[in-house]
Design a protein around this motif. Structure first.
Motif, PDB file in Angstrom:
ATOM      1  N   GLY A  29      56.487  33.944  30.333  1.00  0.00           N
ATOM      2  CA  GLY A  29      55.718  35.183  30.351  1.00  0.00           C
ATOM      3  C   GLY A  29      54.254  35.007  29.984  1.00  0.00           C
ATOM      4  N   ILE A  30      53.748  33.766  30.114  1.00  0.00           N
ATOM      5  CA  ILE A  30      52.350  33.479  29.781  1.00  0.00           C
ATOM      6  C   ILE A  30      51.617  33.052  31.044  1.00  0.00           C
ATOM      7  CG2 ILE A  30      50.796  32.040  28.402  1.00  0.00           C
ATOM      8  CD1 ILE A  30      53.064  31.656  26.412  1.00  0.00           C
ATOM      9  N   ALA A  31      50.533  33.729  31.334  1.00  0.00           N
ATOM     10  CA  ALA A  31      49.768  33.428  32.542  1.00  0.00           C
ATOM     11  C   ALA A  31      48.667  32.421  32.225  1.00  0.00           C
ATOM     12  CB  ALA A  31      49.158  34.701  33.117  1.00  0.00           C
ATOM     13  N   ALA A  32      48.738  31.255  32.886  1.00  0.00           N
ATOM     14  CA  ALA A  32      47.702  30.221  32.726  1.00  0.00           C
ATOM     15  C   ALA A  32      47.677  29.404  34.005  1.00  0.00           C
ATOM     16  CB  ALA A  32      48.004  29.330  31.529  1.00  0.00           C
ATOM     17  N   THR A  33      46.642  29.595  34.794  1.00  0.00           N
ATOM     18  CA  THR A  33      46.571  28.922  36.090  1.00  0.00           C
ATOM     19  C   THR A  33      46.202  27.449  35.954  1.00  0.00           C
ATOM     20  OG1 THR A  33      44.224  29.434  36.352  1.00  0.00           O
ATOM     21  CG2 THR A  33      45.805  31.086  37.146  1.00  0.00           C
ATOM     22  N   LYS A  34      46.406  26.697  37.021  1.00  0.00           N
ATOM     23  CA  LYS A  34      46.059  25.276  37.033  1.00  0.00           C
ATOM     24  C   LYS A  34      44.561  25.081  36.756  1.00  0.00           C
ATOM     25  CE  LYS A  34      45.872  21.209  40.055  1.00  0.00           C
ATOM     26  NZ  LYS A  34      46.226  20.646  41.384  1.00  0.00           N
ATOM     27  N   PRO A  35      43.662  25.845  37.416  1.00  0.00           N
ATOM     28  CA  PRO A  35      42.226  25.666  37.131  1.00  0.00           C
ATOM     29  C   PRO A  35      41.893  25.930  35.650  1.00  0.00           C
ATOM     30  CG  PRO A  35      42.519  26.866  39.173  1.00  0.00           C
ATOM     31  CD  PRO A  35      43.872  26.789  38.540  1.00  0.00           C
ATOM     32  N   TYR A  36      42.544  26.934  35.070  1.00  0.00           N
ATOM     33  CA  TYR A  36      42.271  27.241  33.664  1.00  0.00           C
ATOM     34  C   TYR A  36      42.739  26.102  32.759  1.00  0.00           C
ATOM     35  CZ  TYR A  36      42.567  29.438  29.073  1.00  0.00           C
ATOM     36  OH  TYR A  36      42.444  29.713  27.732  1.00  0.00           O
ATOM     37  N   LEU A  37      43.929  25.571  33.029  1.00  0.00           N
ATOM     38  CA  LEU A  37      44.446  24.460  32.230  1.00  0.00           C
ATOM     39  C   LEU A  37      43.555  23.232  32.374  1.00  0.00           C
ATOM     40  CD1 LEU A  37      48.293  24.762  32.955  1.00  0.00           C
ATOM     41  CD2 LEU A  37      47.077  25.404  30.859  1.00  0.00           C
ATOM     42  N   SER A  38      43.035  23.036  33.569  1.00  0.00           N
ATOM     43  CA  SER A  38      42.130  21.911  33.809  1.00  0.00           C
ATOM     44  C   SER A  38      40.859  22.052  32.959  1.00  0.00           C
ATOM     45  CB  SER A  38      41.769  21.836  35.298  1.00  0.00           C
ATOM     46  OG  SER A  38      40.849  20.793  35.532  1.00  0.00           O
TER      47      SER A  38
END
Length: 310
Positions: A29-38
């Motif tokens: 239930g946590i939103a974290a996109t690939k670009p953000y994680l990068s």
């Protein structure tokens, strides 16, 4: 290791792709996109929230506490950040407990707020305070700041005396007491106009507060706090709080048990009385006030010497 390096290390050891981590986060239930994680692992965006850091640590089999700590350090002011990087793990985790109970503590959220004393009296902060004292044990005590030539001239309105070509070093609080006495002695009459009386009392009380501030600040700084934080903490205290509470905490001295304390409390109340330009007060009254304050400072200094505080 900073936050980005630590997170990148955890991600690398997990052998998970950023897409896989993003998917696992969505399942929680946590939103974290690939670009953000990068951006997170490359230090191109501020550290994540506690909730996301906890989840990232679980997914990558990393240490959640270390990741949270790195996040706190990253968000801290620069001067605090430089110090935090030197702190050992036991102290680090004790400070994390303070942050957990009072979110935003490391970012200075509570500076000057009504919660400052609640934080300082909490078990979590006391544990951190004790560990910090042990951590810096052996560090040389900071010297008291002597009065400068400029400060001397501002108070006395005259050149400072010289001894072997150097300004005689005295404490600033002593200078204020001396000036208050000089003001009384320069008055030929046995009565002081109320404005002069008010100024004399103000200088005497300022001397007392300066000495208290010096002791409290030295204690707080010696136990690891930044000078700016110590200053802000002291500014939020009344004179009575410094005398009755903080003097006991930082010097182990219960001044309220002294026979002169009742007199000291009574004259403290005079500070709230407005000056009447048309009124006059006996010099003896002013001299008595200065004597009470001077005796209080002497008692405090005696306790300082007994404890080897300075």
């Amino acid at each position: 290791m900073n936050y980005a390096d630590l997170l990148r290390c955890y991600i690398k050891k997990s052998r998970l792709t950023l897409d896989e981590i993003s998917l696992k986060l969505r399942q929680q239930g946590i939103a974290a996109t690939k670009p953000y994680l990068s951006k997170l692992q490359n230090g191109k965006t501020p550290p994540a929230s506690d909730k996301l850091n906890q989840a990232l640590a679980e997914i990558t089999d990393g240490d959640a506490k270390k990741l949270q700590w790195a996040s706190f350090v990253e968000k801290a002011p620069e001067d605090v950040k430089r110090f935090f990087t030197l702190v050992e793990n036991p102290l680090m985790f004790s400070l994390l407990k303070v942050e957990e109970k009072f979110p935003g503590f490391l970012e200075g959220k509570y500076k000057g707020s009504n919660l400052t004393k609640e934080i300082m009296y909490s078990e979590e902060f006391k544990q951190f305070y004790d560990l910090f004292g042990a951590f810096i044990e052996g560090i040389e005590k900071e010297n008291q700041n002597p009065i400068s030539k400029e400060e001397y001239e501002e108070i006395y309105k005259e050149e400072p005396p010289l001894e072997k070509g150097k300004v005689i070093q005295i404490n600033l609080y002593e200078a204020y007491l001396d000036h208050a006495k000089k003001t009384i002695n320069k008055t030929p009459d046995q009565l002081l106009d109320d404005v002069t009386f008010f100024n004399v009392c103000t200088e005497a009380f300022h001397a007392l507060e300066l000495r208290l501030d010096q002791i409290i600040a030295n204690s707080i700084i010696r136990n690891g706090a930044e000078p700016e934080w110590a200053t802000e903490y002291i500014e939020g205290l009344s004179l009575r709080e410094k005398l009755e509470s903080d003097l006991k905490i930082h010097l182990g001295y219960d001044i309220t048990a002294e026979s002169f304390y009742t007199d000291l409390v009574n004259i403290i109340k005079l500070r709230k009385q407005p000056a009447n330009p048309l009124a006059k007060t006996e010099k003896k009254t002013a001299e008595n006030i200065i004597n009470i304050i001077e005796n209080a400072i002497k008692a405090i200094n005696l306790k300082v010497n007994e404890n080897g505080f300075e």
